[in-house]
Design an enzyme around this catalytic site. Sequence first.
Site, mmCIF file in Angstrom:
data_model
loop_
_atom_site.group_PDB
_atom_site.id
_atom_site.type_symbol
_atom_site.label_atom_id
_atom_site.label_comp_id
_atom_site.label_asym_id
_atom_site.label_seq_id
_atom_site.Cartn_x
_atom_site.Cartn_y
_atom_site.Cartn_z
ATOM 1 N N LYS A 208 0.929 -1.423 0.255
ATOM 2 C CA LYS A 208 0.046 -0.125 0.074
ATOM 3 C C LYS A 208 0.858 1.165 0.025
ATOM 4 O O LYS A 208 1.712 1.379 0.920
ATOM 5 C CB LYS A 208 -0.829 -0.231 1.417
ATOM 6 C CG LYS A 208 -1.613 1.268 1.657
ATOM 7 C CD LYS A 208 -2.578 0.946 2.627
ATOM 8 C CE LYS A 208 -3.364 2.193 3.113
ATOM 9 N NZ LYS A 208 -4.403 2.285 4.103
HETATM 10 C C1 R5P Z 1 -1.827 3.478 9.078
HETATM 11 O O1 R5P Z 1 -1.230 4.466 8.664
HETATM 12 C C2 R5P Z 1 -3.104 2.961 8.390
HETATM 13 O O2 R5P Z 1 -2.790 2.577 7.222
HETATM 14 C C3 R5P Z 1 -4.130 3.777 8.528
HETATM 15 O O3 R5P Z 1 -4.827 3.762 9.756
HETATM 16 C C4 R5P Z 1 -5.377 3.745 7.372
HETATM 17 O O4 R5P Z 1 -5.445 2.687 6.744
HETATM 18 C C5 R5P Z 1 -5.193 5.045 6.900
HETATM 19 O O5 R5P Z 1 -6.275 5.291 5.955
HETATM 20 P P1 R5P Z 1 -6.661 6.684 5.088
HETATM 21 O O6 R5P Z 1 -5.290 7.326 4.886
HETATM 22 O O7 R5P Z 1 -7.354 6.313 4.001
HETATM 23 O O8 R5P Z 1 -7.749 7.244 6.001
#
Ligand code: R5P
Length: 294
Positions: free
Chosen positions: A203
């Site tokens: 990711k």
């Molecule tokens: C940590 O960095 C995780 O990846 C997050 O908690 C989360 O998955 C981030 O999702 P978004 O930035 O799309 O809110």
Amino acid sequence: MAEADPGKEAKDFHLDTPFENRPFFLKGANALDWGMQNRFSRIFNPESGRTVMLAIDHGYFQGPTTGLERCDVNIVPLLSHCDALMLTRGMLRTTIPSTFRGGTVLRASGGPSILKELSDERIAVDMEDACRLNVAAVTVQIFIGGEHESRSIHNMTRLVDLGLRYGIPVLAVTAVGKDMVRDARYFRLATRICAELGAQFVKTYYVADGFETIAASCPVPLVMAGGKKLPELDALTMAYNAIDQGAAGVDMGRNIFQSEAPSAMIRAVRGVVHEKMKPREALDLYQSLKNQGK
Ligand code: R5P
């Protein structure tokens, strides 16, 4: 024991039809074992080859994030619209109905809260528990250039070894510290290290300049991270560009659950990811679903 069926003596072995070896649809995943490929098929839609993951794991380091105060109220109604859900085992066991048929990507690293140095993570889940929860993948944060870079990589390689033992893919999340430059050069470095050291998918954030080079140099599927809340058209445009430039899907959290109409937004994101809907068209879909209160 099956009964003998004297009428069924004739057999057809289709001798003129060669056995068909079917390549697996995901980049870099042909050499994975059946169980791992099957789990991947619960995350990525085999028809489009792509995924819409809904990330709700924020609480593992920052507590009740805006939009996630009550996942039973705010998130459960969205479940039918995501291909996969990225979350902690606490939220999975307490709140997500076990009838959920999408893939679950289990947060398996943790330790520090937002009050401390975030790269100071350890493995936070036993792979046996991941199996018990029937997850489709586990996920771990990687801090390239961060204070605890080596440990985060070691967390990942340990999970990769255990994942290979049990048939569970590992998603490496490239975390970016406050002082780091978010450019294509950095993400090429970070994503490539994750893939070289065994992560089965990665990711990473979208960058406007050179995202296609990040996707091209990473030999496993890339999933675009959502990041902080943007206006809906900007978020849909970012998702469109990432897919167009080689991402195999998106993993969005705040841009969905902090939207004024989360259900409409996740369906618009699906349009972009699975149907390659143009951003304006997807925005129209969002607006019309929102106006209908859907
Ligand atoms: C940590 O960095 C995780 O990846 C997050 O908690 C989360 O998955 C981030 O999702 P978004 O930035 O799309 O809110």
